[in-house]
Design an enzyme around this catalytic site. Structure first.
Site, short mmCIF file in Angstrom:
data_model
loop_
_atom_site.label_atom_id
_atom_site.label_comp_id
_atom_site.label_asym_id
_atom_site.label_seq_id
_atom_site.Cartn_x
_atom_site.Cartn_y
_atom_site.Cartn_z
N HIS A 281 51.38 -88.25 -21.01
CA HIS A 281 50.84 -87.63 -22.22
C HIS A 281 51.60 -86.38 -22.59
CE1 HIS A 281 47.87 -85.36 -19.62
NE2 HIS A 281 47.97 -86.48 -18.94
N HIS B 217 49.24 -77.32 -13.71
CA HIS B 217 50.32 -76.59 -14.36
C HIS B 217 50.16 -75.08 -14.22
CE1 HIS B 217 47.15 -77.02 -17.42
NE2 HIS B 217 47.65 -75.98 -18.06
N GLU C 171 45.54 -68.88 -21.53
CA GLU C 171 44.66 -69.87 -22.15
C GLU C 171 43.19 -69.48 -22.02
OE1 GLU C 171 45.40 -73.56 -20.15
OE2 GLU C 171 47.57 -73.39 -20.29
N HIS D 291 42.49 -69.08 -18.09
CA HIS D 291 43.60 -69.31 -17.18
C HIS D 291 44.74 -68.45 -17.68
CE1 HIS D 291 41.14 -73.10 -16.74
NE2 HIS D 291 41.08 -72.50 -15.57
N HIS E 239 46.44 -73.93 -12.51
CA HIS E 239 45.13 -74.53 -12.74
C HIS E 239 45.31 -76.02 -13.02
CE1 HIS E 239 46.65 -73.07 -16.60
NE2 HIS E 239 45.93 -74.01 -17.20
FE LIG Z 1 46.13 -75.04 -19.03
#
Ligand SMILES: [Fe+2]
Length: 451
Positions: free
Chosen positions: A304, A347, A353, A377, A383
């Site tokens: 994705h 990642h 974020e 994050h 995370h």
């Molecule tokens: Fe993220």
């Protein structure tokens, strides 16, 4: 969609103006609440019809490139200088602006909060704004702040504008009415609105208590992201954005105007409603958007794309492709990818974020990230899915599956986000959030072919 046919503003003579919306994003709109109020063919006639005053509201520098230049011409009962007096500093203790770095508050970490509960206090749009994080610097017009609003009371003879920022509003509970200089926006969950920098408005509660999220953008305005090879359609489409038609008040009553300016709040007393724009034309205006009209695009065979594929709006920084803020939406969609770990991968991200849940369940975190809740994050902190999400996704029989009952979003900024004291000490922080990855197992033992 809202039924706006019953929204009326009452004028001094008792007649009413019906509200409505005009479709488009960044259009050059024109609208008048009284016939003939809008000058035609010119901006500043010697005398404006009805004895109105002409006034320009500039959203960009006069000399900004023409494709970015934004301004609106207003024809109003009084010029804005009559809605301004001496300023008195006031304190709104929970509304913070960057830079706001608190000693003894650790912003480095993965954080998650339960919904901030409603209190029994009466809270307006101003007193009910609780800052969670700040990023960048309001004085240099870069960065943002994220807020939770808890609103129980309408602003009465009270008005506000932010010189610092445009506000992106994401309701989660309750319905609010934004009575602005340029018209009326009714807003409910699954919709968003943008109130531009410098625009005067009042917020009323239609159905309360109301709770939601706000991204305060200190920088360049939100715009639609470039679609690249996707083409001219899908994601957020321009026609689904709605800007209100002109509506005005001719009301002589002692009132208060609060101004947010360089992170400080100031009050001035005026003798009338400042919402007195009878007609306007231009491309600097408030707008709302129904998130249910967002058309998600994604992988249709395997893997994705990055979450940027779900960007609704982006506020650019001076560095092309590196946003001051991206507003990203995770909504209902079909998952059809073969031989693929379907939730978001693990990642670390140079951007930071802030996520909020509007309703339903988020696929990377089946538990703990609940509607009204937030997670942060921060820049370069690892995370990803919790253990249950990892195990389920790794072992699922991969049939086409509809991810239903889910709507979360992300305010993603290039700047690190600093927690406020409220976020660190008063808001319902989940102390055990980082434990969601604790039980992830080491599976590697050197055996080839093992999965
Ligand atoms: Fe993220």
């Amino acid at each position: 969609m809202n039924d706006v046919s019953n929204i009326k503003l009452v004028q001094a003579d008792g007649s009413a103006v019906t509200a409505g919306y005009m479709p488009g994003f960044g259009n050059d709109f024109e609208t008048e609440a009284l016939p003939g109020a809008l000058p035609q063919g010119m901006n500043s006639p010697q005398k404006v019809n009805y004895g109105l005053y002409g006034e320009q509201l500039s959203g960009t520098a006069f000399t900004a490139p023409s494709h970015q230049n934004e301004r609106t011409w207003c024809y109003r009962i009084r010029p804005s200088v009559k809605h301004s007096g001496r300023y008195e500093r006031i304190d709104l203790p929970y509304w913070k602006s960057a830079p706001h770095v608190i000693e003894n508050v650790t912003s480095l970490g993965q954080y998650r909060w339960d919904p901030v509960p409603h209190s029994d206090r009466e809270l307006t749009w101003l007193t009910g704004m609780y800052t969670m994080t700040t990023a960048g610097d309001v004085n240099t017009q870069v960065g943002m702040a994220s807020h939770i609003y808890l609103v129980t009371e309408s602003m009465k003879d009270a008005y506000f504008y932010s010189a610092d920022s445009e506000l992106l509003i994401v309701p989660q509970e309750g319905r609010l009415r934004f009575c602005t200089e340029l018209g009326i926006i009714d807003l409910e969950p699954k919709e968003i609105a943008i109130i531009p920098r410098g625009l005067v408005y009042r917020v009323e509660v239609i159905e309360g208590p109301a709770r939601g999220f706000v991204c305060e953008n200190y920088g360049q305005k939100f715009e639609l992201p470039g679609r690249g090879p996707i083409g001219a359609n899908c994601m957020a489409n321009r026609r689904d954005f709605k800007t209100p038609v002109a509506a005005f008040e001719d009301r002589e009553v002692p009132s208060t105007l609060t101004i947010k300016w360089c992170g400080q709040f100031h009050e001035t007393k005026i003798d009338q409603s400042p919402l007195d724009v009878v007609a306007w034309h231009g491309n600097y205006a408030p707008v709302k958007y129904d998130l249910r009209t967002y058309c998600p695009v994604g992988a249709i065979l395997f893997d994705h794309p990055d979450p940027s594929i779900f960007t609704v709006l982006t506020a650019p920084s001076s560095s092309p492709g590196t946003a001051n803020i991206d507003f990203v939406l995770f909504r209902e969609r079909w998952m059809t990818m073969e031989d693929t770990f379907r939730p978001p991968w693990y990642h670390k991200n140079v951007m930071s974020e802030m996520m909020g849940n509007i309703y339903g369940q988020y696929d990377a975190k089946p538990q703990g990230f609940v509607p009204g809740g937030l997670s942060l994050h921060n820049m370069m902190l690892p995370h990803g899915p919790d253990r249950d999400a990892f195990e389920n996704a790794s072992n699922a029989d991969l049939q086409p599956e509809k991810l239903d009952n889910t709507m979360s979003f992300m305010f993603e900024t290039r700047f690190p986000q600093h927690l406020t004291e409220f976020a660190a000490r008063e808001a319902p922080l989940q102390d055990d959030y980082i434990d969601c990855w604790k039980s992830l197992e080491k599976k590697f033992d050197g055996t080839p072919g093992k999965k």
